[in-house]
Design a protein around this motif. Sequence first.
Motif, PDB file in Angstrom:
ATOM      1  N   HIS A   1      -1.279   8.302   8.189  1.00  0.00           N
ATOM      2  CA  HIS A   1      -1.278   8.106   6.743  1.00  0.00           C
ATOM      3  C   HIS A   1      -2.650   7.722   6.202  1.00  0.00           C
ATOM      4  O   HIS A   1      -2.890   7.862   5.016  1.00  0.00           O
ATOM      5  CB  HIS A   1      -0.278   7.015   6.334  1.00  0.00           C
ATOM      6  CG  HIS A   1       1.141   7.426   6.505  1.00  0.00           C
ATOM      7  ND1 HIS A   1       1.800   8.205   5.583  1.00  0.00           N
ATOM      8  CD2 HIS A   1       2.023   7.190   7.504  1.00  0.00           C
ATOM      9  CE1 HIS A   1       3.034   8.423   6.004  1.00  0.00           C
ATOM     10  NE2 HIS A   1       3.188   7.816   7.161  1.00  0.00           N
TER      11      HIS A   1
ATOM     12  N   GLN B   1      -7.275  -1.535  -4.517  1.00  0.00           N
ATOM     13  CA  GLN B   1      -6.408  -2.117  -5.543  1.00  0.00           C
ATOM     14  C   GLN B   1      -5.434  -3.125  -4.952  1.00  0.00           C
ATOM     15  O   GLN B   1      -5.142  -4.154  -5.579  1.00  0.00           O
ATOM     16  CB  GLN B   1      -5.660  -1.005  -6.280  1.00  0.00           C
ATOM     17  CG  GLN B   1      -6.565  -0.153  -7.151  1.00  0.00           C
ATOM     18  CD  GLN B   1      -5.879   1.106  -7.650  1.00  0.00           C
ATOM     19  OE1 GLN B   1      -5.019   1.672  -6.983  1.00  0.00           O
ATOM     20  NE2 GLN B   1      -6.271   1.554  -8.839  1.00  0.00           N
TER      21      GLN B   1
ATOM     22  N   TYR C   1       0.825  -1.205   0.000  1.00  0.00           N
ATOM     23  CA  TYR C   1       0.000   0.000   0.000  1.00  0.00           C
ATOM     24  C   TYR C   1       0.865   1.263   0.000  1.00  0.00           C
ATOM     25  O   TYR C   1       0.567   2.227  -0.673  1.00  0.00           O
ATOM     26  CB  TYR C   1      -0.952   0.002   1.191  1.00  0.00           C
ATOM     27  CG  TYR C   1      -1.756   1.273   1.328  1.00  0.00           C
ATOM     28  CD1 TYR C   1      -2.806   1.539   0.465  1.00  0.00           C
ATOM     29  CD2 TYR C   1      -1.456   2.213   2.300  1.00  0.00           C
ATOM     30  CE1 TYR C   1      -3.540   2.706   0.568  1.00  0.00           C
ATOM     31  CE2 TYR C   1      -2.186   3.377   2.412  1.00  0.00           C
ATOM     32  CZ  TYR C   1      -3.230   3.622   1.539  1.00  0.00           C
ATOM     33  OH  TYR C   1      -3.953   4.787   1.654  1.00  0.00           O
ATOM     34  N   PHE C   2       1.965   1.228   0.764  1.00  0.00           N
ATOM     35  CA  PHE C   2       2.796   2.416   0.896  1.00  0.00           C
ATOM     36  C   PHE C   2       3.955   2.484  -0.092  1.00  0.00           C
ATOM     37  O   PHE C   2       4.576   3.520  -0.236  1.00  0.00           O
ATOM     38  CB  PHE C   2       3.322   2.542   2.327  1.00  0.00           C
ATOM     39  CG  PHE C   2       2.226   2.927   3.276  1.00  0.00           C
ATOM     40  CD1 PHE C   2       1.758   4.237   3.326  1.00  0.00           C
ATOM     41  CD2 PHE C   2       1.638   1.987   4.100  1.00  0.00           C
ATOM     42  CE1 PHE C   2       0.730   4.592   4.177  1.00  0.00           C
ATOM     43  CE2 PHE C   2       0.611   2.338   4.952  1.00  0.00           C
ATOM     44  CZ  PHE C   2       0.156   3.647   4.987  1.00  0.00           C
ATOM     45  N   THR C   3       4.227   1.392  -0.786  1.00  0.00           N
ATOM     46  CA  THR C   3       5.334   1.403  -1.747  1.00  0.00           C
ATOM     47  C   THR C   3       4.862   1.540  -3.182  1.00  0.00           C
ATOM     48  O   THR C   3       5.681   1.575  -4.099  1.00  0.00           O
ATOM     49  CB  THR C   3       6.193   0.130  -1.605  1.00  0.00           C
ATOM     50  OG1 THR C   3       5.362  -1.010  -1.845  1.00  0.00           O
ATOM     51  CG2 THR C   3       6.834   0.054  -0.230  1.00  0.00           C
ATOM     52  N   THR C   4       3.556   1.592  -3.377  1.00  0.00           N
ATOM     53  CA  THR C   4       2.986   1.767  -4.713  1.00  0.00           C
ATOM     54  C   THR C   4       1.902   2.839  -4.634  1.00  0.00           C
ATOM     55  O   THR C   4       1.457   3.190  -3.547  1.00  0.00           O
ATOM     56  CB  THR C   4       2.337   0.451  -5.212  1.00  0.00           C
ATOM     57  OG1 THR C   4       1.167   0.183  -4.442  1.00  0.00           O
ATOM     58  CG2 THR C   4       3.298  -0.715  -5.144  1.00  0.00           C
ATOM     59  N   PRO C   5       1.453   3.331  -5.777  1.00  0.00           N
ATOM     60  CA  PRO C   5       0.356   4.302  -5.750  1.00  0.00           C
ATOM     61  C   PRO C   5      -1.019   3.640  -5.651  1.00  0.00           C
ATOM     62  O   PRO C   5      -2.033   4.294  -5.835  1.00  0.00           O
ATOM     63  CB  PRO C   5       0.527   5.044  -7.084  1.00  0.00           C
ATOM     64  CG  PRO C   5       1.174   4.065  -7.986  1.00  0.00           C
ATOM     65  CD  PRO C   5       2.067   3.228  -7.093  1.00  0.00           C
ATOM     66  N   MET C   6      -1.047   2.352  -5.334  1.00  0.00           N
ATOM     67  CA  MET C   6      -2.308   1.617  -5.276  1.00  0.00           C
ATOM     68  C   MET C   6      -3.164   2.070  -4.093  1.00  0.00           C
ATOM     69  O   MET C   6      -2.646   2.400  -3.034  1.00  0.00           O
ATOM     70  CB  MET C   6      -2.045   0.108  -5.133  1.00  0.00           C
ATOM     71  CG  MET C   6      -1.309  -0.518  -6.276  1.00  0.00           C
ATOM     72  SD  MET C   6      -0.823  -2.210  -5.880  1.00  0.00           S
ATOM     73  CE  MET C   6      -1.938  -3.105  -6.915  1.00  0.00           C
ATOM     74  N   THR C   7      -4.482   2.044  -4.303  1.00  0.00           N
ATOM     75  CA  THR C   7      -5.418   2.282  -3.207  1.00  0.00           C
ATOM     76  C   THR C   7      -5.557   0.992  -2.411  1.00  0.00           C
ATOM     77  O   THR C   7      -5.096  -0.072  -2.859  1.00  0.00           O
ATOM     78  CB  THR C   7      -6.807   2.680  -3.744  1.00  0.00           C
ATOM     79  OG1 THR C   7      -7.341   1.559  -4.473  1.00  0.00           O
ATOM     80  CG2 THR C   7      -6.735   3.912  -4.635  1.00  0.00           C
ATOM     81  N   THR C   8      -6.208   1.061  -1.260  1.00  0.00           N
ATOM     82  CA  THR C   8      -6.415  -0.172  -0.479  1.00  0.00           C
ATOM     83  C   THR C   8      -7.239  -1.167  -1.285  1.00  0.00           C
ATOM     84  O   THR C   8      -6.956  -2.366  -1.263  1.00  0.00           O
ATOM     85  CB  THR C   8      -7.089   0.117   0.876  1.00  0.00           C
ATOM     86  OG1 THR C   8      -8.279   0.879   0.665  1.00  0.00           O
ATOM     87  CG2 THR C   8      -6.154   0.846   1.822  1.00  0.00           C
TER      88      THR C   8
END
Length: 94
Positions: free
Chosen positions: A39, A13, A4-11
């Motif tokens: 966050h 996704q 979640y925090f290392t990509t621009p993905m939403t929860t």
Amino acid sequence: MGLYFTTPMTTAQVVEHLGYPTRQCLERWLAMDSRYAGHMAKPIIPLETRRRAVELVLGGMQQKQAAKQLGVSVGAVHGWVRAYRKGGMAALRL
């Protein structure tokens, strides 16, 4: 949780990519992890809507009806009523 925090993905996704857990479960895990404090987004449903849902249910309306009237899920209404019963209106701010 790191995805979640290392990509621009939403929860949503991240859950779709991994195939588990539910979005709500992932968000609870993130909210409880002190490394990620601050966050997580604030609740997207306004406090006034949450307060109104509780008032409707306490006034005798079924949770399903209150949810439909306010355009939210029954699960959300159930959670707000439960939170209210445990901690009063202050609990709805969380």
